[in-house]
Write an enzyme that holds these catalytic residues in place. Structure first.
Site, mmCIF file in Angstrom:
data_model
loop_
_atom_site.group_PDB
_atom_site.id
_atom_site.type_symbol
_atom_site.label_atom_id
_atom_site.label_comp_id
_atom_site.label_asym_id
_atom_site.label_seq_id
_atom_site.Cartn_x
_atom_site.Cartn_y
_atom_site.Cartn_z
ATOM 1 N NE ARG A 386 -4.039 -1.886 2.238
ATOM 2 C CZ ARG A 386 -5.229 -1.935 3.156
ATOM 3 N NH1 ARG A 386 -5.223 -1.023 4.012
ATOM 4 N NH2 ARG A 386 -6.103 -3.029 2.853
ATOM 5 C CG ASN A 422 -1.043 -7.164 -0.086
ATOM 6 O OD1 ASN A 422 -1.830 -7.862 -0.626
ATOM 7 N ND2 ASN A 422 -1.544 -6.049 0.835
ATOM 8 C CD GLU A 423 -4.570 -4.858 -0.293
ATOM 9 O OE1 GLU A 423 -4.494 -3.841 0.737
ATOM 10 O OE2 GLU A 423 -5.138 -5.696 0.280
ATOM 11 C CG ASN A 424 2.489 -3.061 -4.479
ATOM 12 O OD1 ASN A 424 2.423 -4.269 -4.889
ATOM 13 N ND2 ASN A 424 3.084 -2.670 -3.687
ATOM 14 N NE ARG A 461 -5.781 -9.864 -2.213
ATOM 15 C CZ ARG A 461 -6.439 -8.583 -1.970
ATOM 16 N NH1 ARG A 461 -5.587 -7.721 -1.810
ATOM 17 N NH2 ARG A 461 -7.752 -8.726 -2.187
#
Length: 817
Positions: A386, A422-424, A461
């Site tokens: 994030r 993850n969730e970039n 992801r």
């Protein structure tokens, strides 16, 4: 004060057995949760009670997390800042010209190591392993008068950890987990000779037939004295410790990694999730400075992601039945002991797990060792999570953590995927959010990962604009939780599967407030539009506003989550193209971004609570994923059911047995045969009429010649309730010095309000101590009720105390003991 006793030839747990002396430094630590004015304050000699003795230190043992309890404090932000640890070591290195090292298995997040007043090492990153060589600083200090006169020959070691918010570090503070501080993994004192082995890289592979294997062994040496030559010996040992092959060779030590062997082997025993056979690679180095041995576990296995198809292990299709793990536990936060980690991993295996994604950072070597020995395949990732993309310092940390993760966990046969992010696609940390720059850095990491290790796949992801870069991609699919209904799961998954070369679905499920149950759990689905993609962005993870969705408008009951999971698992049996999935997560964990959840600051999507208490959904997974006969009647934590007199009510049994017979109040209700496609509960359900008052339900299930049983008792309430009017508080258990109290909401006629979700706050005055800040349904002093009740426990002392329960709009109650 008890001093450290160094044990000759104490072997490192599980995978690394070294001839150098090594001991865990668990005891005799002092801790301070604030900064000091300087290192001098940690080591100056002071008398108790003198002005210089302030601020005060507290005694702790390692592993220790700065945020052991405040991560789930309902009224405070968890502490993010510097803290200090100090101890004294009796250093006696047995090797002539040997090295004295402090080995950290992980510390958060920025760490500095001091010997007396000398800073010997700094490290940035909370999750990878690292070593501080304290040899010169120790020897210099031991020559001083201060060492003899003030420290009795012992060496003062002080360690500063810092988990302050920093936008130029990963992971982002926008992440859905706490960025913990402290020495929350083990710290080891290590003695090594002047020439030792820093790392062994053992690459074991086998073809899909299992007949032709290869073992390449490389070593990287730790050689600060520049020893030029030595003799090495490499052994391969089978699981019984017998030598399979060995080789002795002379080596020139020239820095960097050195290739030692490249062996071809025939018909090795194969590592699999059902039979995880491990071999041992032992490397020893002999020089004029002495001998050093190092050992690593390896396994021979072959895996493949079929393009637009399933996952293959050793030439056969394997459906990945997965979960996720955070290093987080009630009362200790990230400072899980080896016993705790072992308990958790064995519980996963008992649930039927054969795959785990370690979210969202490099995890303890202990967890990886257990994955190897239990037979659990692994996706492990770096904490680029994030917030966006920072500058040069940010990117260099990501590169360094990727390097360390791959090198430190390279030998584990369980690992099949290196996760790069993850969730970039989640912005927020920087004024600019540039997708092309994120793509460019993701490609750099992907290429770098393959350069470091071309035998594993890369994955991320949920970052659609980077999905084409990595080998394996997982989009966001939360059918029946953040969007849509759970019956859409197969359709949505198949649509996503067609978009990507290699599809793997990680993160699915939903929250459940442990001990909350529902007679009509799917009620919220009638309000939800069946709608395409499920996504936790755009406010969908919020409890406020936006479109109707179960995550916001559902009841957060265990009943609903059991139905959702039951549907997903039955559908997965009919998806031959599916590589696998991983539900999110195995255990409830703390998070700073969910203050309004029923247990504040807890992500409650776990299969078990934060203290290992199993939720009902654990047994749903077990009924689909395990072979050992089991049977579980839904509702062990549901003391009161409700409905009309004579109304049909459903009893569900989760079992992997062929058939089951149910008994209600001693009378058989018939035999049902299991059919996984007969939803819910694979056909093992009975519609029955309960009697008012106590009911007893027992099931007898059979699988072949094996019979298993389960039973529950509960009250059936037919009386209807009106609006909550008052609260009761009762002691319901007194055991081993722990008293348990239950608060209940009732209406004006004292009828329990079984759908009440009032918030309740417990407090205590007197000599007892609330068991609170655990992040569990019975260890939180402020939480939402489950079915009009809530539990709190108290550690009692010889004195008396008063427990108080408060709920807004309802008279406060207390009980005096």
């Amino acid at each position: 004060m008890k001093r450290f006793q160094l044990l000759l030839l104490l072997f490192v747990s599980a995978i690394s057995v070294c001839a150098q002396q090594r001991v865990r430094l668990n005891d005799n630590w002092q801790f301070m949760r604030q900064d000091l004015g300087g290192i001098w304050e940690a080591v100056r000699g002071v008398e108790p009670g003198s002005p210089e003795s302030v601020p005060l230190w507290e005694n702790v043992t390692l592993p220790h997390c700065v945020n052991a309890v405040d991560g789930v404090h309902p009224d405070l932000n968890y502490y993010q800042g510097p803290s200090w640890y100090r101890t004294r070591l009796k250093v006696s290195n047995p090797y002539e010209n040997g090295r004295t090292l402090l080995h950290f298995e992980g510390a958060g997040q920025k760490t500095s190591v001091f010997v007396y007043t000398t800073e010997v090492k700094t490290h940035v990153g909370g999750y990878d392993e690292w070593t501080a060589d304290i040899t010169e600083a120790v020897e210099a200090f031991k020559k001083t008068d201060i060492c003899r006169e003030l420290f009795n020959g012992e060496v003062p070691v002080s360690i500063r950890t810092d988990n302050s918010r920093d936008l130029e570090m990963i992971p982002s503070d926008l992440s859905d987990f706490n960025i913990y501080g402290g020495l929350y993994r083990y710290v080891n004192l290590v003695y090594a000779p002047a020439l030792s082995i820093e790392k062994v890289f053992a690459f074991a592979e086998v073809d899909k037939t299992g007949k032709n294997a290869r073992l390449q062994v490389k070593a990287r040496f730790y050689n600060p004295d520049q020893v030029s030559s030595a003799e090495a010996e490499v052994k391969l040992l089978d699981q019984m410790g017998r030598i399979v092959r060995k080789e002795r060779l002379k080596v020139n030590i020239e820095g960097g990694s050195l290739s030692l062997t490249d062996w071809r082997l025939k018909n090795p025993l194969i590592w699999s999730t059902d039979r995880p056979v491990l071999y041992t690679v032992e490397v020893s180095i002999h020089s004029s400075n002495g001998e050093y041995k190092h050992a690593e576990k390896v396994g021979f296995r072959h895996f493949e992601f079929i393009e637009k198809g399933p996952f293959m292990l050793n030439g056969k299709r394997l459906l990945l039945k997965g979960t996720h793990r955070h290093e987080d536990h009630a009362g200790v936060a990230a400072a899980m002991t080896e016993d705790m980690i072992r308990t958790e991993m064995k519980m996963m295996k008992d649930m039927g797990v054969n795959f785990i994604r370690l979210g969202h950072y490099q995890q303890s070597r202990i967890a990886l060792d257990l994955c190897d020995s239990l037979g659990i395949l692994v996706w492990e990732e770096i904490p680029w999570c994030r917030g966006g993309l920072g500058g040069d310092v940010y990117k260099e940390q990501a590169r360094r953590m990727l390097t360390n993760m791959i090198e430190q966990h390279y030998n584990h046969p369980s690992i099949i995927i290196w996760g790069l992010g993850n969730e970039n696609d989640w912005p927020g940390d920087f004024s600019q959010f540039d997708k092309e720059k994120i793509r460019a850095f993701m490609k750099e990491l992907n290429d770098f990962s393959h350069k470091l290790d071309n035998s594993r796949k890369t994955a991320i992801r949920r970052c659609d604009f980077c999905s084409d870069i990595v080998d394996v991609y997982s989009p966001s699919i939360w059918a029946g939780w953040y969007r849509g209904v759970y019956t859409e799961y197969k359709k949505v998954s198949e649509a996503e599967f067609k978009k990507y070369k290699h599809f793997l679905h990680v993160e699915w499920g939903g929250d459940s407030h442990a001990r909350r149950h529902s007679e009509n759990p799917d009620n919220a689905l009638m309000k939800v539009q069946a709608a395409g993609e499920a996504d936790e962005r755009a406010g969908d993870a919020s409890l406020y506003g936006g479109s109707t969705r179960v995550s916001k408008d559902g009841d957060w009951s265990e009943s609903y989550i059991c139905n959702l999971v039951d549907w997903h698992l039955k559908e997965q049996e009919t998806m031959p193209w599916l590589t696998g999935t991983a539900q999110w997560p195995f255990k409830d964990f703390s998070t700073p971004v969910r203050p309004d959840n029923p247990v504040p600051y807890m992500n409650q999507k776990g299969v078990v609570e934060r203290d290992f208490t199993k939720k009902e959904v654990f047994y749903v997974y077990q009924s689909y994923w395990t072979d050992k006969p089991m049977a579980h009647i839904y509702g062990h934590s549901w003391p009161v059911r409700w409905g009309e007199a004579g109304e049909d009510k459903m009893i569900k049994v989760y079992s992997n047995c062929d058939e089951a017979e149910l008994f209600l109040n001693g009378k058989s209700q018939g035999v049902k045969k299991r059919n996984s496609q007969d939803f819910p509960a694979a056909g093992l359900r009975w519609n029955l009429k309960f009697i008012a008052g106590e009911n007893h339900v027992r099931v007898v299930a059979r699988k072949g010649k094996v019979t298993v049983e389960d039973s529950i008792r509960f009250q059936y309430q037919t009386a209807k309730w009106s609006a909550p009017a008052r609260m009761t508080l009762t002691k319901i258990e007194d055991k081993d010095g722990i008293q348990t109290f239950e608060a209940k909401i009732v209406d004006e006629n004292n009828v329990p309000c079984l759908d009440a979700r009032n918030w309740v706050r417990f407090s205590l005055a007197g000599d007892g101590e609330l068991i609170e800040h655990q992040g569990t349904s019975w260890g939180s002093s402020f939480l939402q009720m489950y079915n009009g009740r809530a539990i709190i426990r108290v550690k009692s002392t010889k004195g008396g105390y008063v427990v108080v329960a408060k709920s807004e709009g309802i008279p406060t109650v207390s009980i005096n003991l």
